[in-house]
Design a protein around this motif. Structure first.
Motif, PDB file in Angstrom:
ATOM      1  N   ASP A 170      78.430  32.332 -29.737  1.00 15.60           N
ATOM      2  CA  ASP A 170      79.675  32.325 -29.988  1.00 15.60           C
ATOM      3  C   ASP A 170      80.208  32.450 -28.724  1.00 15.60           C
ATOM      4  O   ASP A 170      79.865  32.997 -28.164  1.00 15.60           O
ATOM      5  N   ARG A 171      81.491  31.939 -28.585  1.00 16.03           N
ATOM      6  CA  ARG A 171      82.487  32.336 -27.349  1.00 16.03           C
ATOM      7  C   ARG A 171      82.978  34.227 -26.955  1.00 16.03           C
ATOM      8  O   ARG A 171      82.309  34.064 -25.663  1.00 16.03           O
ATOM      9  N   ALA A 213      77.412  28.401 -25.564  1.00 17.14           N
ATOM     10  CA  ALA A 213      78.098  28.936 -26.732  1.00 17.14           C
ATOM     11  C   ALA A 213      77.963  27.469 -27.776  1.00 17.14           C
ATOM     12  O   ALA A 213      78.601  26.439 -27.449  1.00 17.14           O
ATOM     13  N   VAL A 267      80.856  26.515 -23.364  1.00 18.78           N
ATOM     14  CA  VAL A 267      81.508  26.423 -24.927  1.00 18.78           C
ATOM     15  C   VAL A 267      82.327  24.919 -25.599  1.00 18.78           C
ATOM     16  O   VAL A 267      83.218  24.451 -25.461  1.00 18.78           O
ATOM     17  N   GLY A 281      82.445  22.651 -29.183  1.00 18.39           N
ATOM     18  CA  GLY A 281      83.211  23.280 -30.312  1.00 18.39           C
ATOM     19  C   GLY A 281      84.182  22.183 -30.376  1.00 18.39           C
ATOM     20  O   GLY A 281      84.050  21.719 -29.730  1.00 18.39           O
TER      21      GLY A 281
END
Length: 346
Positions: free
Chosen positions: A80-81, A52, A98, A100
């Protein structure tokens, strides 16, 4: 008193002795290969995982994973997650990374403790890589980035290492074989054998599920649905043996050990992911009762959102095979009996 004459007993020719010894050694070697080969040759291959992250970052990370472990992962990039979690919960991915502001490695120990351990090992290296990248770009971080590890679908506390779930496959295979052989030897009549097999499978499914779920806590979810899966597994194995005996006679008993114990059980992927087995054996194993049952029971216990249609159909197909073989055996016996009666009347 006369001395009784000594009776000479013929001995087995040495040639036959040698042949029997060599043949038994060959059988032993085949058995050893059947049980050890899948484990010895297993390796991480094409494991589905999700990343992600923005496309560019995801491509860079996927390239780094491929460079580190060529061919080990089949990467899917998601936005996204939440999408990554969805893939894990539906068993389309074993885990996810993930990226970010809050980097994270997500695992699913219920899917495979081995894969969860592999993915968990990525966290320190990923954290070091992210911190080094930030320093190279002159970004001053208030604190070093820490990559958290989240077990999205953990194993139950009653089977924290997954040993009960992984070990349940062999007893089902053995139980199905014992039932099929015992019914074939103890009961005369095709439909009586079929009836006994159905009863054995139903009662055995309830009893074994009661032990695995109620006593050991190895299974989760609905008891009766799990019992139905176990009963179908026993029926598929025991019923196939009964059907083969109905069609081919006593030699049909050999189907059990050869087909289910030496072929199907080692490639069932009950203790490791299907992807770990050398292709195409992992996929082939899912078409037999041990492999289908191992996948189905895991998904019923921990992945209620996963698609379970295929393993249900596989188990049902083997149950139908029993009825087909038994029906053919029944009509073969009737035909033989009719011919014998006509011959006697002439």
């Amino acid at each position: 008193m006369s001395t009784p004459a000594l009776v000479a007993h013929p001995h087995t020719p040495f040639r036959r002795v040698v042949v029997v010894g060599v043949a038994l050694a060959a059988v032993l070697s085949v058995i050893l290969l059947a049980f050890l080969w899948p484990t010895v040759t297993s390796s991480v291959k094409a494991l589905p995982i999700a990343i992600a992250a923005p496309a560019e970052q995801a491509d860079q990370l996927a390239g780094a994973l491929e460079e580190r472990s060529p061919g080990a992962f089949d990467v899917t990039t998601v936005a996204d997650r939440a999408t990554a979690v969805d893939l894990i919960e539906t068993r389309q991915a074993y885990g996810a990374i993930v990226l970010g502001s809050d980097p994270e490695v997500m695992t699913a120990s219920a899917a495979s403790p081995l894969v969860a351990q592999v993915l968990t090992g990525f966290a320190p290296a990923l954290a070091a890589q992210l911190n080094a990248a930030a320093a190279a770009q002159g970004i001053a971080l208030p604190a070093p980035l820490i990559v958290t590890v989240t077990d999205v679908v953990p194993l139950a506390s009653t089977d924290a290492r997954g040993l009960g779930l992984a070990s349940s496959s062999f007893p089902l295979v053995l139980g199905g074989m014992i039932g099929g052989i015992a019914v074939s030897l103890a009961i005369v009549g095709v439909w009586r054998r079929v009836t006994a097999t159905l009863i054995y499978s139903a009662v055995g499914g309830l009893a074994i599920t009661g032990i695995l779920q109620g006593w050991f806590g190895a299974l989760q979810g609905d008891y009766f649905v799990n019992a139905a899966a176990v009963a179908l597994t026993i029926l598929g194995i025991a019923g196939t043996i009964v059907g083969c005996v109905s069609l081919f006679g006593r030699p049909g008993i050999a189907v059990g050990p050869v087909l289910f114990l030496f072929i199907a059980n080692p490639i069932s992927a009950a203790a490791q992911p299907v992807e770990f087995l050398t292709a195409p054996w992992g996929a082939i194993g899912q078409w037999f009762p041990p492999g289908a049952a191992a996948t189905l029971l895991r998904e019923l216990s921990y992945f209620p959102r996963a698609d379970t249609l295929f393993p249900w159909l596989v188990l049902a197909g083997w149950a139908v095979l029993e009825l087909l073989l038994s029906t053919l055996g029944h009509y073969r016996d009737r035909g033989a009996a009719t011919q014998a009666a006509l011959a006697a009347a002439e």
